[in-house]
Design a protein around this motif. Structure first.
Motif, short mmCIF file in Angstrom:
data_model
loop_
_atom_site.label_atom_id
_atom_site.label_comp_id
_atom_site.label_asym_id
_atom_site.label_seq_id
_atom_site.Cartn_x
_atom_site.Cartn_y
_atom_site.Cartn_z
N LEU A 90 0.80 -1.23 0.00
CA LEU A 90 0.00 0.00 0.00
C LEU A 90 0.83 1.27 0.00
N ARG A 91 0.47 2.17 -0.94
CA ARG A 91 0.89 3.57 -0.91
C ARG A 91 -0.38 4.39 -0.77
N VAL A 92 -0.45 5.22 0.25
CA VAL A 92 -1.67 5.97 0.53
C VAL A 92 -1.76 7.18 -0.39
N LEU A 93 -2.93 7.35 -1.01
CA LEU A 93 -3.13 8.51 -1.87
C LEU A 93 -3.05 9.80 -1.06
N PRO A 94 -2.30 10.79 -1.51
CA PRO A 94 -2.18 12.04 -0.74
C PRO A 94 -3.51 12.73 -0.49
N THR A 95 -4.45 12.64 -1.43
CA THR A 95 -5.73 13.31 -1.24
C THR A 95 -6.57 12.68 -0.13
N PHE A 96 -6.20 11.50 0.34
CA PHE A 96 -6.86 10.91 1.51
C PHE A 96 -6.76 11.85 2.71
N ALA A 97 -5.70 12.66 2.75
CA ALA A 97 -5.52 13.61 3.85
C ALA A 97 -6.72 14.53 4.00
N LEU A 98 -7.38 14.87 2.88
CA LEU A 98 -8.49 15.81 2.95
C LEU A 98 -9.68 15.23 3.69
N THR A 99 -9.85 13.92 3.67
CA THR A 99 -10.93 13.33 4.46
C THR A 99 -10.61 13.39 5.95
N LEU A 100 -9.34 13.31 6.30
CA LEU A 100 -8.93 13.37 7.70
C LEU A 100 -9.09 14.78 8.27
N ALA A 101 -9.06 15.78 7.38
CA ALA A 101 -9.10 17.17 7.83
C ALA A 101 -10.45 17.83 7.62
N LEU A 126 -14.73 16.98 -3.74
CA LEU A 126 -13.41 16.43 -3.44
C LEU A 126 -13.24 15.05 -4.05
N GLY A 127 -14.33 14.29 -4.15
CA GLY A 127 -14.27 12.98 -4.78
C GLY A 127 -13.96 13.10 -6.26
N THR A 128 -14.61 14.05 -6.93
CA THR A 128 -14.34 14.29 -8.35
C THR A 128 -12.92 14.76 -8.56
N LEU A 129 -12.45 15.69 -7.73
CA LEU A 129 -11.10 16.21 -7.87
C LEU A 129 -10.06 15.10 -7.67
N ALA A 130 -10.25 14.27 -6.64
CA ALA A 130 -9.31 13.20 -6.38
C ALA A 130 -9.33 12.14 -7.48
N ALA A 131 -10.54 11.79 -7.95
CA ALA A 131 -10.64 10.82 -9.04
C ALA A 131 -9.96 11.35 -10.30
N SER A 132 -10.05 12.65 -10.52
CA SER A 132 -9.39 13.26 -11.67
C SER A 132 -7.88 13.10 -11.59
N THR A 133 -7.32 13.27 -10.38
CA THR A 133 -5.86 13.17 -10.26
C THR A 133 -5.39 11.73 -10.42
#
Length: 270
Positions: free
Chosen positions: A51-62, A201-208
Motif C-alpha cells: 500500500l501507498r496511501v493517496l495524498p488526497t486521503f488527507a483531505l478526508t482526515l481534515a 473532493l471525490g471528483t477532484l481526487a478521481a481526476s488526479t
C-alpha cells in the motif's frame, strides 16, 4: 431555523479552530482509493502488503476543520458552497497511524453579496486550504481577493475521459462526508438537482488518479493539487479530462469546455 450572523465575516480572519489528532488504518486508506477510482489491479493502492496511501486521503482526515467553522457560526451551512481546494504534500502518509492537525481561518474575502472563507489545516505531512463561498456574508468592507485563474490556452497535451461509477458517490460518502445530497434523491431535488451528485473532493481526487495514469505518473506521487468547483458531476457520468503542460506539472480541467465541472486546476507529481 433562520441563520443570523452574529459578527461580520471579516472578524473570523485568523481565528484558531483547534487541534485534533486523527487516526486511520489500512482499510480506511484502501476504501478511499476505491472510492476515487483505483482499480483492483493497482495493487499498491488497494492491497495492504504494497500500500501507498493517496495524498488526497488527507483531505478526508481534515474535513472536521471547515465543519468546525460552520458549527461555530462562521457561515450558513445550508447555503455555503465548497468553492475550491488546495493541497500541498510535505511527506507521504503512512499506511496507518495518527496525525496531529492544526486548523485556523486564513483570509476572508469580501465578494459583495458573499464572503469567501479560507480554512487552513497544517500538519507535518501536508497543508490544505478550503475556500468556502458563503452567500449573504459579504459587504463587510474587506478586500475582494484574487480573481479567477485564466483558462488554459492552446491545444491540451492530454485529452482523455474520466469515467465515474454509478455507485461512486455512495462509496465516497463512507470516507466521511455523508451529506444527504450525495445519496438521497429528495435531498438532491431540494437543491435543484435531478439526482444525487458527486462530492467535489471525490471528483477532484478521481481526476488526479486518472490524470496520473494519462501522464505516466503514480497518483501517490502527487505533491501539489488545486482546483475550483464550477459545476456538479453525477455518478456514472463520463467527463472530459484535459491537461496543459509538460511532464508531471500540468494545468487541467474536467467536464464540458463550455461549462467545466472543475476549472483552474493544477496537479504536480514528483
Amino acid at each position: 431555523m433562520t441563520y443570523t450572523a452574529t459578527e461580520p465575516a471579516g472578524a473570523w480572519r485568523g481565528v484558531d479552530l483547534g487541534t485534533r489528532t486523527v487516526s486511520y488504518d489500512e482499510r480506511d486508506a484502501i476504501l478511499y482509493a476505491l472510492a476515487v477510482g483505483a482499480r483492483a489491479d493497482e495493487l499498491d493502492l488497494v492491497f495492504e502488503d504494497r500500500l501507498r496511501v493517496l495524498p488526497t486521503f488527507a483531505l478526508t482526515l481534515a474535513q472536521w476543520a471547515p465543519d468546525e467553522l460552520g458549527a461555530r457560526g462562521g457561515f450558513d451551512t445550508t447555503t455555503a458552497l465548497h468553492g475550491s481546494q488546495e493541497l500541498t504534500v510535505l511527506a507521504p502518509l503512512p499506511r496507518s497511524g495518527e496525525l496531529t492537525l492544526r486548523a485556523s481561518v486564513g483570509e476572508v474575502w469580501d465578494k459583495g453579496a458573499a464572503a469567501v472563507f479560507e480554512v487552513l489545516v497544517e500538519s507535518d505531512r501536508f497543508v490544505a486550504k478550503w475556500s468556502l463561498f458563503a452567500p449573504g456574508s459579504g459587504g463587510f468592507g474587506g478586500d475582494r481577493g484574487p480573481s479567477k485563474p485564466a483558462l488554459p490556452e492552446g491545444v491540451p497535451e492530454v485529452d482523455g475521459v474520466l469515467e465515474t461509477a454509478p455507485n461512486q458517490a455512495a462509496l465516497y460518502r463512507l470516507t466521511g462526508d455523508r451529506h444527504h445530497i450525495h445519496i438521497d434523491p429528495a435531498a438532491a431535488e431540494r437543491i435543484g438537482r435531478p439526482r444525487p451528485i458527486m462530492h467535489g473532493l471525490g471528483t477532484l481526487a478521481a481526476s488526479t488518479v486518472h490524470l496520473a495514469r494519462l501522464l505516466g505518473a503514480h497518483p501517490a506521487d502527487l505533491t501539489h493539487l488545486e482546483g475550483r468547483f464550477a459545476a456538479p458531476v453525477f455518478p456514472g457520468d463520463s467527463q472530459a479530462l484535459r491537461a496543459w503542460g509538460n511532464g508531471t506539472d500540468v494545468a487541467f480541467e474536467v467536464g464540458d469546455p463550455e461549462r467545466p465541472a472543475v476549472t483552474g486546476a493544477r496537479a504536480t507529481f514528483a
